[in-house]
Write a protein that holds these residues in place. Sequence first.
Motif, short mmCIF file in Angstrom:
data_model
loop_
_atom_site.label_atom_id
_atom_site.label_comp_id
_atom_site.label_asym_id
_atom_site.label_seq_id
_atom_site.Cartn_x
_atom_site.Cartn_y
_atom_site.Cartn_z
N GLN A 122 -37.35 19.71 -19.86
CA GLN A 122 -36.79 20.19 -18.67
C GLN A 122 -37.78 21.05 -18.07
O GLN A 122 -37.52 22.11 -17.06
CB GLN A 122 -35.44 21.14 -18.82
CG GLN A 122 -34.29 20.28 -19.41
CD GLN A 122 -33.10 21.23 -19.58
OE1 GLN A 122 -33.05 22.38 -19.79
NE2 GLN A 122 -31.82 20.47 -19.85
N ASP A 170 -38.02 12.37 -17.99
CA ASP A 170 -38.52 13.68 -18.53
C ASP A 170 -38.72 13.39 -20.00
O ASP A 170 -37.78 13.20 -20.89
CB ASP A 170 -37.40 14.79 -18.49
CG ASP A 170 -37.84 16.11 -19.18
OD1 ASP A 170 -38.72 16.17 -19.85
OD2 ASP A 170 -36.89 17.01 -19.32
N GLU A 197 -41.52 21.92 -13.30
CA GLU A 197 -40.62 22.92 -12.83
C GLU A 197 -41.28 24.14 -12.25
O GLU A 197 -42.15 24.76 -13.09
CB GLU A 197 -39.81 23.31 -13.87
CG GLU A 197 -38.41 23.89 -13.62
CD GLU A 197 -37.49 23.11 -12.65
OE1 GLU A 197 -37.54 23.29 -11.47
OE2 GLU A 197 -36.96 22.15 -13.15
N TRP A 204 -36.66 9.81 -12.15
CA TRP A 204 -37.33 10.80 -12.95
C TRP A 204 -37.25 10.79 -14.51
O TRP A 204 -36.04 10.61 -14.83
CB TRP A 204 -37.05 12.24 -12.83
CG TRP A 204 -37.16 12.80 -11.38
CD1 TRP A 204 -38.29 13.58 -10.85
CD2 TRP A 204 -36.53 12.36 -9.93
NE1 TRP A 204 -38.33 13.77 -9.33
CE2 TRP A 204 -37.18 12.99 -8.93
CE3 TRP A 204 -35.28 11.83 -9.68
CZ2 TRP A 204 -36.62 13.03 -7.75
CZ3 TRP A 204 -34.76 11.49 -8.59
CH2 TRP A 204 -35.43 12.12 -7.40
N LEU A 213 -35.04 20.07 -12.82
CA LEU A 213 -34.84 19.06 -13.92
C LEU A 213 -33.68 19.47 -14.96
O LEU A 213 -33.09 18.54 -15.61
CB LEU A 213 -36.11 19.37 -14.72
CG LEU A 213 -37.21 18.78 -14.22
CD1 LEU A 213 -38.55 18.69 -15.00
CD2 LEU A 213 -37.05 17.29 -13.52
N HIS A 232 -30.45 17.40 -14.58
CA HIS A 232 -30.58 15.94 -14.83
C HIS A 232 -29.91 15.43 -16.02
O HIS A 232 -29.39 16.37 -16.72
CB HIS A 232 -32.20 15.54 -14.90
CG HIS A 232 -32.77 15.41 -13.54
ND1 HIS A 232 -34.15 15.04 -13.43
CD2 HIS A 232 -32.47 15.99 -12.46
CE1 HIS A 232 -34.59 15.00 -12.16
NE2 HIS A 232 -33.46 15.81 -11.67
N ALA A 234 -41.62 16.26 -15.61
CA ALA A 234 -41.14 14.98 -15.84
C ALA A 234 -42.01 13.87 -14.94
O ALA A 234 -42.89 14.46 -14.07
CB ALA A 234 -39.77 14.64 -15.31
#
Length: 841
Positions: A154, A149, A175, A147, A248, A251, A157
């Motif tokens: 956030q 981004d 998201e 992933w 996200l 991450h 991505a």
Amino acid sequence: MNAIIIFFAILLISISAYAQPTNDVASAEKPSSSNKTEVTKEPAGKSGKVVVPPEKLRPIVIPFTETEIVIDGRLDEPAWQTAAVFKDFYQTSPGDNTTPSRPTEAYIFYDEKHLYIGFKCWDERDKIRATVAKRDNVFGEDNVRVWLDTFNDQRRAYVLGFNPLGIQQDGIFTEGQGADFSVDIVMESKGIIEDWGWSVEVKIPFKSLRYSAGKGKFWGFNVARNIDRFNDEFNQWLPDDRDVSGFLIKHGKITGLDEIKYERTLEIVPSVTISQTGRRTRTIPRYQLTPGAIDPGRFVNEAIKPEFGLTMKYTLSPNITLDAAINPDFAEIEADAPVVTANQRFPIFFQEKRPFFLEGQEIFSSPLRVFYSRTIVDPDAAVKLTGKVGKTSFGFLAASDKAPGNYDEDDRNDPSVRPRVDEFLDKNAMFGVLRLKRDFGKENNIGFFATYRSFPEQKNTLASVDGRIKLNAKTTTTFQLVGTHSKRCFFETAFDANADPTQAQRNREICGGGTFGGVTQLGSPFNQYRVGNGVGYYANLDYSTDRHGYFFEAGGQSKDYRADAGFTRRTNTNFAFAFNRFSTKSDAKASIIRASWAQFSGIDYDWSGRLQRFRAGTNVNLSLQRNTYVFIESAIVYDKLYEEEFGLKRLPTRPQGTFIGDPTRATWQQIFSGNINQTPHKRFNYGMFLGFINNAFDFDFGSSGQLNPGPGQQFDAEVWGEVKPTDPLRISLSYRKSRLVRNDNKRRAFDADIVSLRSTYQFSRFLFARMRLDYNSTRNHYAGQALFGWNPNPGTAFYVGYNDDFNYSGRSPFTGQFEPGFNRNGRTFFIRMSYLFRKSI
């Protein structure tokens, strides 16, 4: 009903008794033990929360190299020795941050034009699940994923996946919405299987990505591995806290991408389709067809027709893209899967397939679907600008659609129709869409939407405000408020033509009335041309933890709500819905790995406060060994119908309405359904569904044209399976049964059988042959396609295909009369070619 319950009980017991899969020790080459840029952690222990080593919580600096490498699947070039290493993964499913069954390592470095990603996945060679699959069809076997981004917001991505042969699956993860794999990016990858396991090399041009450029920038980042045979085991570099809502936000970060050389890129994809079509046409014009007349039609072979198209993409900056298209259509290549259309009260949603509209489509999404690109049916031209500047995402789209004015020959020549459509003939509908989204806080955003569609005698504008706010680590809320303004013909169900003959005559003249060639036709008196303003709204509250979650939502659209550039199932309705869930902790070694029990209830009512529908029910969701998933649901429903929802409402001066008999109908319904999906072997997967509705409504139009809804017994069943006899070959078959028998007269209101057969042979990663055949029993209709294709990258393709459409002992498309034997409705031979020209400026 009892038989269905007993069947699922026996099936569940049988599956639970299966032996658990083996977990042999990985062999041969060992994972790396040290490297100056590697990231380490303490080994994953018991399930649940873990303490993440501080090295993983800090941004990881990605090394720069000036050496471009050859992508062959082996990580043996010296540049890989300098790469950042990501290792010591956590098993996040089915385990809860436990030790993975097999070790995995990921490696990353970059040069000024490319990002390089490598994977080493230790495993037993003969147990690896990998086939020469079609692009975007590899997540059903072993694979690795990354992933990126690229705006570090956030919220969105890139998700890039690869199977052990390096075949790609790419898309956008948003998201709150999940992943959309309809987007393809240009990149290079190769995988290789060896005795110790498998490895993949990936080379991603930075010009294929949209990103925030500049020194010191951070990208959100995570990598994962999926081991299919161990109950779809999922291992990530960073753990997954199931008590924290979102994906996200969990991450990590990478940085050090300071030496990227930005290039403005122009992509031009010209395409040409050469086709020859034959179709069955009428021998008797529709307007001359008398009741009982027979028109077998005649088959006419049309001339060879070339059709040209062009799509262009220009990256104004790393974060802003301009797209344009002329005649973007892939209708011959991708057909919609057949669905049961009998007894459907509301429109059916179909996914977009055209590449031009897929690019950046996540920007144009919203809860109420105020923009639905398939309303642009056959565009002459379209342009789109998308991007993100700072915390603001934006999208603008304009299109000209020739489909609404493209009437067939019958309508053009019919003296009873032509006067009504002459004003619209060969006219285009114009579309305009504007989308803005502004980020604030860590995971919050607020947005604005505006759409416009115009066509002769039809103008529709829409404006909307929407947002997503994370209230705390476990709770999010989403909302949208929409206002619409329309100037068009509205169907007035309660209009009394006898009480207001002047308005009735005006309605007949404006809405559907006209004169052509000295012939005058009048439309319906119940269609009134006027201004209509509407409101739509939606809001939800979503609380989610590992073992408990709940969800509330409410929404609706007023009577005059129109989103002509969007998708709306129903107007003059409001709804409220509540859902609650309890789940067990995951245990990867137990017979029942995870179980969830949910309860739900909802109510629908119109803007007068009248009840339309009430429902309450419960379901159980089980995750079992051998990649087995079982879902069982039961519910009670109270359904109420009003005749003005289907047509004219009866009045004191008009005693006959749309319904025969009572103007309202209501019934209690009992619903039971269940389905199972299993992948017991790398060569085979299957699933089945059973459903039963007691007192389901039949929407039956009688010979008088009036509707006589009545309850009946509805049965639905579906079975499907896919087999891979060899690595290049996939064959899938599905069968759907749907039947409704009325309670009052025991007559079958409908009885539909849909069969779909698909097969694909991949000669190589880019070269394939595909066959499909669909059958629909409601019309004894068959549709087939044979296709040979070469698609080395997004944009470059060559297809040779044949589409066929015929009935066997079916009904005439002209008269509806029974026709014995074989009758072809149409067929098309086609060749389609396109090529991606890509130039850096």
